[in-house]
Structures are given as C-alpha cells and as structure tokens.
Design a protein around this motif. Structure first.
Motif, short mmCIF file in Angstrom:
data_model
loop_
_atom_site.label_atom_id
_atom_site.label_comp_id
_atom_site.label_asym_id
_atom_site.label_seq_id
_atom_site.Cartn_x
_atom_site.Cartn_y
_atom_site.Cartn_z
N LYS A 146 0.71 -0.92 -0.01
CA LYS A 146 -0.13 0.46 0.32
C LYS A 146 0.85 0.94 0.50
O LYS A 146 1.72 1.10 0.54
CB LYS A 146 -0.80 0.12 0.88
N THR A 147 0.33 2.39 -1.08
CA THR A 147 1.30 3.49 -0.74
C THR A 147 1.06 3.95 0.17
O THR A 147 2.03 4.91 1.19
CB THR A 147 0.23 4.42 -1.52
N GLY A 148 -0.04 4.32 1.24
CA GLY A 148 0.11 4.45 3.17
C GLY A 148 1.57 4.17 3.25
O GLY A 148 2.19 4.56 4.32
N LEU A 149 1.24 2.66 3.38
CA LEU A 149 2.58 2.15 4.11
C LEU A 149 3.70 2.11 3.76
O LEU A 149 4.60 2.09 4.68
CB LEU A 149 2.39 0.11 4.30
N PHE A 150 3.56 2.21 2.46
CA PHE A 150 5.25 2.52 1.63
C PHE A 150 5.45 4.15 2.44
O PHE A 150 7.02 4.03 2.74
CB PHE A 150 5.34 2.59 0.05
N GLN A 151 4.91 4.68 2.70
CA GLN A 151 5.90 6.85 2.82
C GLN A 151 5.62 6.23 4.64
O GLN A 151 6.37 7.37 4.69
CB GLN A 151 4.21 7.64 2.44
N MET A 152 5.13 5.94 5.02
CA MET A 152 4.88 5.72 6.63
C MET A 152 6.98 5.10 6.62
O MET A 152 7.39 5.27 7.81
CB MET A 152 4.26 4.41 7.31
N CYS A 153 7.01 4.56 5.83
CA CYS A 153 8.54 3.78 6.30
C CYS A 153 9.56 4.61 5.71
O CYS A 153 10.53 5.28 6.37
CB CYS A 153 8.83 2.61 5.09
N SER A 154 8.78 5.74 4.64
CA SER A 154 10.35 6.24 4.61
C SER A 154 10.11 7.82 5.18
O SER A 154 10.75 8.62 5.65
CB SER A 154 9.85 6.62 2.92
N ASP A 155 9.23 7.90 5.45
CA ASP A 155 8.55 8.97 7.20
C ASP A 155 9.21 8.99 8.17
O ASP A 155 10.04 9.82 8.35
CB ASP A 155 7.14 8.68 6.95
N ALA A 156 9.60 7.42 8.37
CA ALA A 156 10.84 7.35 9.45
C ALA A 156 12.13 7.76 9.65
O ALA A 156 12.96 8.27 10.48
CB ALA A 156 10.38 6.16 9.51
N VAL A 157 12.51 7.77 8.22
CA VAL A 157 14.18 8.55 7.62
C VAL A 157 13.69 9.68 8.25
O VAL A 157 14.94 10.66 8.53
CB VAL A 157 14.34 7.74 6.16
N VAL A 158 12.54 10.52 7.25
CA VAL A 158 13.12 11.71 7.74
C VAL A 158 12.36 12.27 8.81
O VAL A 158 13.03 13.64 9.70
CB VAL A 158 11.68 12.15 6.86
N PHE A 159 12.29 11.69 10.13
CA PHE A 159 11.88 11.70 11.26
C PHE A 159 12.77 12.03 12.27
O PHE A 159 13.49 12.55 12.90
CB PHE A 159 10.83 11.43 11.78
N GLY A 160 13.84 10.59 11.70
CA GLY A 160 15.32 10.67 11.86
C GLY A 160 15.85 12.24 12.39
O GLY A 160 16.91 12.06 12.97
N ILE A 161 15.96 12.41 10.51
CA ILE A 161 17.19 13.71 10.42
C ILE A 161 17.11 14.55 11.57
O ILE A 161 17.19 15.45 12.32
CB ILE A 161 16.87 14.23 9.09
N ALA A 162 14.96 14.36 11.28
CA ALA A 162 14.46 15.57 11.95
C ALA A 162 14.79 15.97 13.11
O ALA A 162 15.05 16.70 14.62
CB ALA A 162 12.80 15.49 11.58
N LEU A 163 14.60 14.70 14.62
CA LEU A 163 15.59 14.92 15.54
C LEU A 163 16.28 15.39 15.90
O LEU A 163 16.92 16.10 17.11
CB LEU A 163 15.02 13.51 16.13
N LEU A 172 7.50 14.40 17.96
CA LEU A 172 6.27 13.60 18.12
C LEU A 172 4.78 14.55 17.64
O LEU A 172 4.07 13.23 17.22
CB LEU A 172 6.49 14.23 19.45
N CYS A 173 4.39 15.11 17.64
CA CYS A 173 3.19 16.19 17.45
C CYS A 173 3.23 16.18 15.60
O CYS A 173 2.51 15.53 14.65
CB CYS A 173 3.26 17.81 17.12
N SER A 174 3.95 15.79 15.27
CA SER A 174 4.81 15.79 13.43
C SER A 174 4.63 14.26 12.81
O SER A 174 3.86 14.05 11.82
CB SER A 174 6.17 16.37 13.02
N PHE A 175 5.44 13.30 13.71
CA PHE A 175 5.03 11.89 13.46
C PHE A 175 2.82 11.60 13.55
O PHE A 175 2.63 10.48 12.78
CB PHE A 175 5.68 11.77 14.59
N ALA A 176 3.15 12.49 14.28
CA ALA A 176 1.18 12.10 14.99
C ALA A 176 0.77 12.97 13.52
O ALA A 176 -0.50 11.93 13.03
CB ALA A 176 0.70 12.98 15.83
N GLY A 177 0.94 13.77 13.29
CA GLY A 177 0.11 13.91 11.54
C GLY A 177 0.53 13.35 10.82
O GLY A 177 -0.67 13.18 9.55
N ALA A 178 1.77 12.46 10.50
CA ALA A 178 2.19 11.56 9.66
C ALA A 178 1.81 10.66 9.36
O ALA A 178 0.75 10.14 8.64
CB ALA A 178 3.36 11.66 9.54
#
Length: 210
Positions: A146-163, A172-178
């Motif tokens: 699924k597109t949404g699940l694929f994007q969740m995986c790539s989001d994890a990389v972006v949020f790791g950098i954002a930390l 944390l609030c950004s992750f909730a939105g994602a």
C-alpha cells in the motif's frame, strides 16, 4: 478518447493542490515537519535561506524522470503541475494566513488530514505530489504494497533526521500528523479499486497514462 485535461480532472487537481498546500501551511505555522519529499523540503526550509516552494520543486525534479519512464507523459505533466501548484499556493497561504493560537498536536493532525485528502484527490486524477509519492504509487501497482504504508517507512527516515534539528515535542507532533496522513491514504485509496471502477465504466481514480 479520454481527454488529457478534462474539467473533471482540472477541478480534482486544483482541489488536491489546495488541500495539500493547506496541510503544509499548518506544519510551517507550528514549526513541524512531515515525511516524504515535502518533509525534506519543510525541514530544509528551516535550515536554508530558500523557501519551501523552491526546495520542494528542486527536490522533486529527479523524480520526474522516473515518472516519465514508468507512468508516461500525461501522469508526469499532471504531477509537474501539482508540484508547481503546491509550491506556489503554499507560499501564498503562508503570507495570507496567520494563527493566534495553533497547538502543535492540533496542527499536525489538521496537516495530516488535509494533506491526506489532497493527495488522494491527486492520485484519483492520475497525478501525485512528486518525489517519493511517484515511487510509492509504482510500488503499490506492481507489488500491492500500500502507498500509505510505503510512505510511513520513508517517513521514519525523515523524522530520524528531524530529531537532530528540531525539538523532540515538535517531532512527536509531526509524527502524529504523518500517521493521520498515511492512514487516510491507506484506508481510502487502493490501486485495485481504481481498476474495478474502470471496469464498471466509472471515472477511474487512477489509471495508466495513454
């Protein structure tokens, strides 16, 4: 022969651009970030002198080549229009709107909901918001992932950098939105549904460019 730019498709693209841009505006107003290409552009806009619109367009450019090869000319042209539209409309909304009070968690949820609906509108009209969204659609079509699940995986990389650069509470609030954004897409959009609609003679939510 289906028109490349019917009124039906034009209104869908306009709606998708507006809702996605509104979602990014909520993020920027609260100092949050999101995933995907847009997330990288938002994060870089906090660190670099360039604005979100310019960065979003620049980051998306290499993916247009992939789009042209895999999805065809019509999909690519519509995606270019969507990316350019989001870049311009987000800049406009950022100057035209202001918030006296916008709690970060609420901003994240609103951003996720608006962007999720906006992206579905783009998908349904044979377009995307560029970047990894193009790759996500190709992966779902070919593998069923699924597109949404694929994007969740790539989001994890972006949020790791954002930390590294943003306060933990903001991330944390950004992750909730994602999570909201990707859940909206995963629950409300499927490539298989597009094919079923096409067989029934309905306007196709997502179809190959011809």
């Amino acid at each position: 022969m289906r028109k490349h730019f019917s009124l039906y498709d034009m209104q869908g693209l306009a709606f998708g651009i507006l809702l996605t841009s509104l979602g990014v505006t909520f993020l920027k107003a609260a100092g949050l970030v999101t995933g995907q290409t847009a997330g990288l552009a938002v994060l870089l806009s906090y660190l670099a002198p360039l604005g979100f619109g310019t960065l979003f367009l620049l980051i998306s450019l290499p993916f247009f080549v992939l789009s042209w090869k895999r999805r065809g000319a019509v999909f690519t042209l519509r995606t270019v229009i969507a990316v350019a539209g989001i870049s311009v409309v987000t800049q406009f909304l950022g100057h035209a709107m202001s918030f006296d009070a916008l709690p970060p968690l609420l901003a994240g949820i609103l951003a996720g909901a608006c962007s999720g609906v906006g992206l579905i509108a783009l998908f349904r009209h044979n377009a995307s918001a560029g970047g990894l969204g193009i790759l996500a659609l190709i992966v779902e079509e070919r593998t069923g992932f699924k597109t949404g699940l694929f994007q969740m995986c790539s989001d994890a990389v972006v949020f790791g950098i954002a930390l590294i650069y943003l306060p933990f509470d903001n991330v944390l609030c950004s992750f909730a939105g994602a999570v909201v954004l990707n859940a909206v897409i995963a629950w409300n959009f499927q490539i298989g549904q597009a094919r079923s609609a096409l067989r029934r003679g309905c306007p196709p939510p997502f179809a190959h460019s011809r």
